[in-house]
Design an enzyme around this catalytic site. Sequence first.
Site, PDB file in Angstrom:
ATOM      1  N   ALA A 423       0.856  -1.185   0.000  1.00 25.67           N
ATOM      2  CA  ALA A 423       0.000   0.000   0.000  1.00 25.67           C
ATOM      3  C   ALA A 423       0.887   1.229   0.000  1.00 25.67           C
ATOM      4  O   ALA A 423       2.094   1.128   0.235  1.00 25.67           O
ATOM      5  CB  ALA A 423      -0.886   0.005   1.229  1.00 25.67           C
ATOM      6  N   GLU A 425       0.931   5.441   1.188  1.00 21.07           N
ATOM      7  CA  GLU A 425       0.214   6.349   2.089  1.00 21.07           C
ATOM      8  C   GLU A 425      -0.090   7.726   1.517  1.00 21.07           C
ATOM      9  O   GLU A 425      -0.317   8.655   2.291  1.00 21.07           O
ATOM     10  CB  GLU A 425       1.048   6.522   3.361  1.00 21.07           C
ATOM     11  CG  GLU A 425       2.367   7.303   3.178  1.00 21.07           C
ATOM     12  CD  GLU A 425       3.581   6.434   2.969  1.00 21.07           C
ATOM     13  OE1 GLU A 425       3.427   5.274   2.576  1.00 21.07           O
ATOM     14  OE2 GLU A 425       4.704   6.921   3.217  1.00 21.07           O
ATOM     15  N   ASN A 426      -0.092   7.902   0.200  1.00 16.57           N
ATOM     16  CA  ASN A 426      -0.347   9.236  -0.383  1.00 16.57           C
ATOM     17  C   ASN A 426      -1.375   9.994   0.449  1.00 16.57           C
ATOM     18  O   ASN A 426      -2.459   9.478   0.729  1.00 16.57           O
ATOM     19  CB  ASN A 426      -0.885   9.086  -1.801  1.00 16.57           C
ATOM     20  CG  ASN A 426      -0.146   8.055  -2.588  1.00 16.57           C
ATOM     21  OD1 ASN A 426       1.039   8.177  -2.812  1.00 16.57           O
ATOM     22  ND2 ASN A 426      -0.829   6.987  -2.971  1.00 16.57           N
ATOM     23  N   GLU A 459      -0.927   2.761   7.144  1.00 10.93           N
ATOM     24  CA  GLU A 459      -1.049   3.877   6.196  1.00 10.93           C
ATOM     25  C   GLU A 459      -1.692   5.097   6.854  1.00 10.93           C
ATOM     26  O   GLU A 459      -1.290   6.226   6.595  1.00 10.93           O
ATOM     27  CB  GLU A 459      -1.843   3.443   4.949  1.00 10.93           C
ATOM     28  CG  GLU A 459      -1.295   2.221   4.227  1.00 10.93           C
ATOM     29  CD  GLU A 459       0.186   2.289   3.909  1.00 10.93           C
ATOM     30  OE1 GLU A 459       0.696   3.383   3.649  1.00 10.93           O
ATOM     31  OE2 GLU A 459       0.851   1.227   3.959  1.00 10.93           O
ATOM     32  N   HIS A 462       0.753   7.035   8.859  1.00  7.50           N
ATOM     33  CA  HIS A 462       1.648   7.863   8.050  1.00  7.50           C
ATOM     34  C   HIS A 462       1.119   9.291   7.874  1.00  7.50           C
ATOM     35  O   HIS A 462       1.899  10.196   7.572  1.00  7.50           O
ATOM     36  CB  HIS A 462       1.841   7.252   6.658  1.00  7.50           C
ATOM     37  CG  HIS A 462       2.996   6.304   6.559  1.00  7.50           C
ATOM     38  ND1 HIS A 462       4.256   6.630   7.000  1.00  7.50           N
ATOM     39  CD2 HIS A 462       3.087   5.056   6.053  1.00  7.50           C
ATOM     40  CE1 HIS A 462       5.071   5.605   6.765  1.00  7.50           C
ATOM     41  NE2 HIS A 462       4.390   4.635   6.203  1.00  7.50           N
TER      42      HIS A 462
END
Length: 1023
Positions: A423, A425-426, A459, A462
Amino acid sequence: MDKKENGVSSLTKELNGMASSGNEKRDLFVEYNTDRRTGCYLSRFQVTCLILGNLFILCTAVALVAFVKKERIIYGSVSDAVCSCQTPRSHTNVTVDYLYVKNQTSLTVLTENLAETENSTLEESNNVEDSNNEESEETTQLPEEEADPENAPWRKIRLSRDLMPLLYEINLEVDLENLTYRGHVNMTLICTNNTKFVIFHISHLFLDKDSVKVSENGTKNVFKILKQFRYIINQFWVMELDSELSAGTVYKVSVGYRGFLHEDLRGIYLSKYVTPEGEIRRLAATQLQSTDARKTFPCMDEPDMKAAFQLTLTHQEEYEAISNTPRKSERLANGWKTVEFHATPVMSTYLLAIVISDFTHREMVLDNGYNIRVWSQPDKIKQTEYAIDMVMKCYNFFTEYFNITDVLTKSDHVAVPDFSGGAMENWGLVLYRETALLYEHGVSSSENKLMVTLIVAHEVAHTWFGNMVTMRWWDDLWLNEGFASLLMYFAMDAIYPDWNVFTLSVVAKEVFPVMVKDALTTSHPVSTPIATPNDIAESFDSISYSKGMAILRMLMGFVGWEDFQKGLRTYVSKFKYQNAAMDQLWDTFTEAVNYKYDIKSTMNTWTRQMGYPIITMHAQGDSYYLTQSRFLLDDGKTTNSNGGMYDYKWVVPFTYITEGDQEVQLQWMNKSSATIPRTTDSWILANYEYVGYYRVNYEVDMWAQLAGILNRNHTEFPEANRAGLIGDSFNLARAKILDYDVALNMTTYLKYERGYAPWVAFLDSVEYIRSSISKSGAYVLMQKYLRDLVAPVFDSIEMTMEGNLPERYLRQTILKLACNVGYKRAVEYAKGMFYHWKNDGITLPSDFASMIYTVGVSEGGMEEWDYVWNRSLSTNVAVEREMLMQALGQSQKPWLLWRYANWIFDPSKIRRQDVRLVISYLSKRPLGRMISLHLLMTKWDRLNEQFGFDNFLLRETISEVTQFVNSEFEYKQLRTLFKDHPPKVAKKETQNSLALIRANINWMDENYDVITDWLRDHVVGML
Ligand SMILES: [Zn+2]
């Protein structure tokens, strides 16, 4: 790309062909001339014809170059657009002038080189060894008469900070039909030091040179560009201006560019899925970390060059686009949709994200207005229910933990059909591979549930640690990843307090495995110097994630939960929207603990040198004398001592409990030895709850005493320590510090053990022995010993799906072991369930489904194999598909395994993203390992040809396939193979693999007899 451009493209192709070599030129001319000769007039004037022909070619060339320049046609043909980036292109049709062309006659040569360079850039980013190869040097086009000076600004790998980005205004048009994108970016930059150079990153993009403009912000003052060129080695576009930009002034750099959508999983890329009706649908997704923002738009692509991003996307109207921020406006025109998004917060380039798809979503709005959406293919939307609940819970947990709300007002979470990592973490748009986000109740197992929970928590964590505050440079990547990996357990522990996650998952699944890796001389410090994009890619490993997490957990162990939270809160609010280095984090923690500890000097010993210590305890009268030394598993212990900044000594928080005092005691070992009090006739257990990142070696009679306690009343020790005693003793035996019989003595109590972690520690430890002896007589003894241990546990548990995660995990593990060692009752159960599933269509208990498929395939033949394969194709649940594919690798029929192994070369059978998985499935059991080793040896060239661009895949393949090889014959064959046909990437892995095999051979020589004797003494009813 419209038809007009296609036409020009084919013309320029012809032109390139004509000019590329003297021979081709002649051939083309003859062809042209022959055509003309069909007219009698020309046949009578051959000489005239020749002249006219030459003139015609010349005129065409001149007109074409002019036209190309005017139309700014600066990218390749359609055929380029549809082939994958990874497939080396045998030719190129890329035209023109975006390299600095001093001499127009070299135009075609440059063009040819360019495409090679684009390919080599791809490879280059996969392998540091090749990054400075000759090809790259040759294809770097620089002004000829100006020798490329050593101190030229483009020669430095890192950008100068003379210009810092403030804002990117990006207009991007993505064409999912023609698989191209074109964009325009305005970079607003502030000048911090006077400079004549503007340098930014680009990769795999085709710039329109004429569109590049540098101006003073808010004025019409456009700078004259003296020269501009691509410097491939550092993925730079370099411009030299005729006058200096001045410090303190804001400038604007505008660039137009184009690119192709490939299925390369990097930058903005193409992904596909198949609807239940069999229709193939396309989508575009992004993966910009670490260095592929530059593949999506020209930018200053370094994590501390943070800026805001204002994005406008145009795409075909049947799709919907999402990005980091909510949309601001939308308009439709001629079948195209243009969406404008709000500006992002100030953030690193690698966090920008885009998805353009026809997916559907599930939505949840929290009390504070925060909007959460989870997206998937339309027919999988049912599987997003668990994820959205987890996102909500994690978001609430971390908001409270950090006492800061997310800066954004929404977060989207998307299950992407093709995704390179787990995955990403945008900020505001988190992307996952499907198995990491989708959970189907009743189909996915508890393992999948744990994985989805962990990854979502990781995520979301983050958002605060990574997105709001970012590491300054990639050498501190571990700060981002280590913290997110620890914080995810905090969230999980809060959401599922009965899961005992710190023991179940942290110790058993992360700390133990990474301690094995970190005990090899091939390891590296968590904080590693990073220079090239390759170094960055290589630093995303378990050392960064799991060791990073483990040493931070140890820090939390001695500073305490509250001060740890205080330190983190201060750190995030102090450096919000900024970047911070490791030292700043330690300073914040030192303040948080009121200078009770010098966190920096303590933690430096763990972050700046690789490996970890083994603490040896010696009884001396009424004291235990503790000493520390570096723990190493592999041979060559003295050969690689580089990286030991502290001479491989650590500041160790040594903890223990004793029989008389269950209060945890802490004794510091400051890069030295220490002494603690001893009470005779009382046991002592070190490294309480296995919070410390070190191993402990007791004296032999102390080990025996601890084994005695385990057999009498094992619950006297915490579960993490029971697991730790097994893990430590086996690793010490493997490192030749302890005899194997001492380690094996720690396992006899397991028939009473109902905890998951000790079983896993045991299975991981014994796996090496089992695999090593799998082709020898002692294997039968080992299988019998394991059967004797597991049978009473299997008989005492019911095969239900009830209970909490640790209970369900235990059942799963016990069923797996029992089937693997051929415990009849377990095998019968699994076989019966398999045929019920196959013939009667029952739904399998999801926790056991994987093992049931495995037993079905391994006990069955072609019919069962084909049935499972077809089911893997028809299921729409990704995790179920993975379970089925894993089972296929467990067949005991060599011809079926061989066919399966060969399918990795056929993307219509096995998707590229699954190749690595299939190889790891095959490598799980002795027969599959033999088959995959055979594949490696006989299809080595094809493997390199087809996957040679993917350093990671080749590295994993070599390591998976050769990890248990221990015969002299195979060693020699592999050595010859690697020597005669060295791979283009992953060369280091071939060396590691040979070193490991040599160590395996030595291991057999040294330990086989001891283990065989011990097993004979402990296995009942065998000869
Ligand atoms: Zn992460």
